[in-house]
Design an enzyme around this catalytic site. Structure first.
Site, PDB file in Angstrom:
ATOM      1  N   ALA A   1      11.473   1.149   1.647  1.00  0.00           N
ATOM      2  CA  ALA A   1      12.106   0.819   0.370  1.00  0.00           C
ATOM      3  C   ALA A   1      11.292  -0.210  -0.412  1.00  0.00           C
ATOM      4  CB  ALA A   1      13.513   0.284   0.614  1.00  0.00           C
TER       5      ALA A   1
ATOM      6  N   ASN B   1      12.006  -3.090   4.484  1.00  0.00           N
ATOM      7  CA  ASN B   1      11.435  -3.675   3.285  1.00  0.00           C
ATOM      8  C   ASN B   1       9.937  -3.430   3.242  1.00  0.00           C
ATOM      9  OD1 ASN B   1      10.464  -5.351   1.258  1.00  0.00           O
ATOM     10  ND2 ASN B   1      10.849  -7.234   2.417  1.00  0.00           N
ATOM     11  N   CYS B   2       9.485  -2.646   2.262  1.00  0.00           N
ATOM     12  CA  CYS B   2       8.058  -2.349   2.146  1.00  0.00           C
ATOM     13  C   CYS B   2       7.223  -3.611   2.004  1.00  0.00           C
ATOM     14  CB  CYS B   2       7.824  -1.435   0.941  1.00  0.00           C
ATOM     15  SG  CYS B   2       6.085  -1.086   0.604  1.00  0.00           S
ATOM     16  N   PHE B   3       7.753  -4.609   1.266  1.00  0.00           N
ATOM     17  CA  PHE B   3       6.972  -5.811   1.024  1.00  0.00           C
ATOM     18  C   PHE B   3       7.161  -6.860   2.113  1.00  0.00           C
ATOM     19  CE2 PHE B   3       6.290  -3.862  -2.996  1.00  0.00           C
ATOM     20  CZ  PHE B   3       5.063  -4.358  -3.401  1.00  0.00           C
TER      21      PHE B   3
ATOM     22  N   LYS C   1       2.043 -10.320  -0.133  1.00  0.00           N
ATOM     23  CA  LYS C   1       1.682  -8.942  -0.454  1.00  0.00           C
ATOM     24  C   LYS C   1       1.868  -8.693  -1.945  1.00  0.00           C
ATOM     25  CE  LYS C   1       3.041  -4.212   0.808  1.00  0.00           C
ATOM     26  NZ  LYS C   1       3.805  -3.420   1.780  1.00  0.00           N
TER      27      LYS C   1
END
Length: 251
Positions: free
Chosen positions: A84, A140-142, A157
């Site tokens: 996400a 969480n992608c980040f 990031k």
């Protein structure tokens, strides 16, 4: 990168997440069947949205009931993989091209070079993340930076990217974090997941796009021709637009 040295540059576009994803899917389809040149575009999401990776099945139930500044936060399904991403205070890029070969990481790095060089021209050094496969347990992608992501010297990031391959054609798009709202981020991923982004104060979206367009031309050895989406193209894109009446992501 492909045989064509002329690429299309679609001007900055603000729209809902479902519309933006429909555009990216349409560009991939058109390029993969030879009807459209390689393309670079930049866009923002309005209203804010959480984009889920194509194969991401689980997400917190409260994501369907989030608001930011009076606007409902949309849930959108990306055609690409990954986890996400919260799209608020960010800038998204998309590259649609063919001829990159079969190695996925090499393809990422071939495309990401223009991002690295563009931000370097803006005075910001980026490097690839180093996380291993453990990242798949983090929604969480980040929250984790993998070898496909670009991080700042302090470890924060800045850019998370995802890819979809169709035959010889690649769609790669990615979110560039610029001014994320800490409160909204905490509602989505938890306060402990938020890391502030430290960028030079005078960097605007316009300045970022200008730098990235210049380095894309240099890195890919191409000529970029500005061409907004035509009325006919909009019709083709919107006719395929998936719609959900609730806030569940369209599959």
């Amino acid at each position: 990168m492909g045989n064509c040295l002329v690429w299309r540059l679609i001007p900055l576009l603000e729209a809902s997440g479902n519309v933006q994803m429909a555009i990216d899917r349409w560009l991939l389809e058109q390029h993969s069947c030879g009807k459209h040149p390689p393309t670079l575009r930049f866009y923002t999401w309005s209203p804010p949205a959480i984009s889920l990776g194509y194969h991401q099945k689980k997400y917190p139930e409260n994501w369907q009931h989030l608001f930011w500044q009076g606007k409902k936060v949309e849930l959108v399904r990306r055609p690409t993989g990954g986890r996400a991403v919260l799209h608020q205070g960010d800038l998204t890029y998309a590259v649609i091209v063919s001829g990159l070969g079969g190695d996925r990481i090499l393809a990422y790095q071939t495309i990401c070079e223009f991002l690295i060089q563009g931000w370097k021209a803006l005075g910001v050094e980026l490097q690839y993340g180093t996380a291993g496969r453990g990242y798949i347990h983090n929604p969480n992608c980040f929250g984790t930076a993998t070898g496909a992501d670009l991080v700042l010297p302090d470890g924060g990031k800045l850019i998370g990217s995802a890819q979809l391959r169709r035959g010889d054609t690649t769609l790669q798009h990615g979110s560039i974090r610029l001014k994320p709202d800490a409160d909204l981020f905490a509602q989505v991923f938890g306060a402990e997941s938020f890391t502030p982004i430290h960028l030079p104060q005078d960097i605007s979206i316009e300045k970022i796009i200008k730098a990235l367009v210049t380095t894309a031309s240099d890195c890919f050895g191409i000529q970029l021709v500005v061409q907004p989406l035509s009325e006919l193209e909009w019709e083709e894109i919107l006719i395929k637009l998936p719609m959900n009446t609730d806030n569940s992501p369209v599959l």
